[in-house]
Design a protein around this motif. Structure first.
Motif, PDB file in Angstrom:
ATOM      1  N   ARG A   1      -4.006 -11.397 -29.239  1.00  0.00           N
ATOM      2  CA  ARG A   1      -4.031 -10.799 -27.907  1.00  0.00           C
ATOM      3  C   ARG A   1      -4.753 -11.712 -26.927  1.00  0.00           C
ATOM      4  O   ARG A   1      -5.585 -12.533 -27.301  1.00  0.00           O
ATOM      5  CB  ARG A   1      -4.756  -9.451 -27.924  1.00  0.00           C
TER       6      ARG A   1
ATOM      7  N   MET B   1      -5.330  -5.791 -22.513  1.00  0.00           N
ATOM      8  CA  MET B   1      -5.152  -6.725 -23.626  1.00  0.00           C
ATOM      9  C   MET B   1      -3.652  -6.884 -23.821  1.00  0.00           C
ATOM     10  O   MET B   1      -2.963  -5.932 -24.166  1.00  0.00           O
ATOM     11  CB  MET B   1      -5.803  -6.194 -24.901  1.00  0.00           C
ATOM     12  N   THR B   2      -3.162  -8.068 -23.587  1.00  0.00           N
ATOM     13  CA  THR B   2      -1.727  -8.317 -23.654  1.00  0.00           C
ATOM     14  C   THR B   2      -1.378  -9.184 -24.857  1.00  0.00           C
ATOM     15  O   THR B   2      -2.246  -9.825 -25.432  1.00  0.00           O
ATOM     16  CB  THR B   2      -1.242  -8.947 -22.338  1.00  0.00           C
ATOM     17  N   THR B   3      -0.138  -9.196 -25.242  1.00  0.00           N
ATOM     18  CA  THR B   3       0.286  -9.989 -26.388  1.00  0.00           C
ATOM     19  C   THR B   3       0.490 -11.441 -25.990  1.00  0.00           C
ATOM     20  O   THR B   3       0.651 -11.757 -24.811  1.00  0.00           O
ATOM     21  CB  THR B   3       1.612  -9.444 -26.966  1.00  0.00           C
TER      22      THR B   3
ATOM     23  N   SER C   1      -2.561  -9.819 -35.551  1.00  0.00           N
ATOM     24  CA  SER C   1      -2.329  -9.557 -34.136  1.00  0.00           C
ATOM     25  C   SER C   1      -3.102 -10.526 -33.250  1.00  0.00           C
ATOM     26  O   SER C   1      -4.309 -10.693 -33.410  1.00  0.00           O
ATOM     27  CB  SER C   1      -2.725  -8.113 -33.815  1.00  0.00           C
TER      28      SER C   1
END
Length: 100
Positions: A58, A19-21, A56
């Motif tokens: 993702r 899971m990346t930003t 957030s």
């Protein structure tokens, strides 16, 4: 003053977490951080964006790799040594602890 965007290299994309930003995914696509967030806000980011909690955002690495035409097996090949470079020092029967 505007910041220069830096596109991630293939090896850097393959090394991203599951899971990346949004900024990391944007950099992999050659987009700036600001453009990435703007496209995510408009629902037009090139891959699905998941909201985690209140603030957030993702992206799944598998979606990013598919969009870029890369395969998760590329990451596995890059992380594991080639079969020809492996060196076996003892017979298989000794390696697994069996008696001959």
């Amino acid at each position: 003053m505007t910041a220069r965007r830096r596109q991630l290299a293939v090896a850097e994309v393959l090394a991203l977490p599951a899971m990346t930003t949004v900024p990391q995914a944007a950099a992999a696509c050659g987009l700036s951080r600001e453009t990435g967030y703007e496209l995510a806000r408009l629902g037009e980011f090139p891959i699905p964006v998941l909201r985690i909690g209140a603030r957030s955002l993702r992206c799944r690495r598998v979606d990013l790799l598919a969009f870029l035409g890369l395969d998760d097996s590329d990451a596995a090949r890059a992380a594991s040594p080639a079969a020809s470079s492996e060196h076996i020092t003892a017979p298989a029967s000794q390696q697994i602890g069996t008696r001959s």
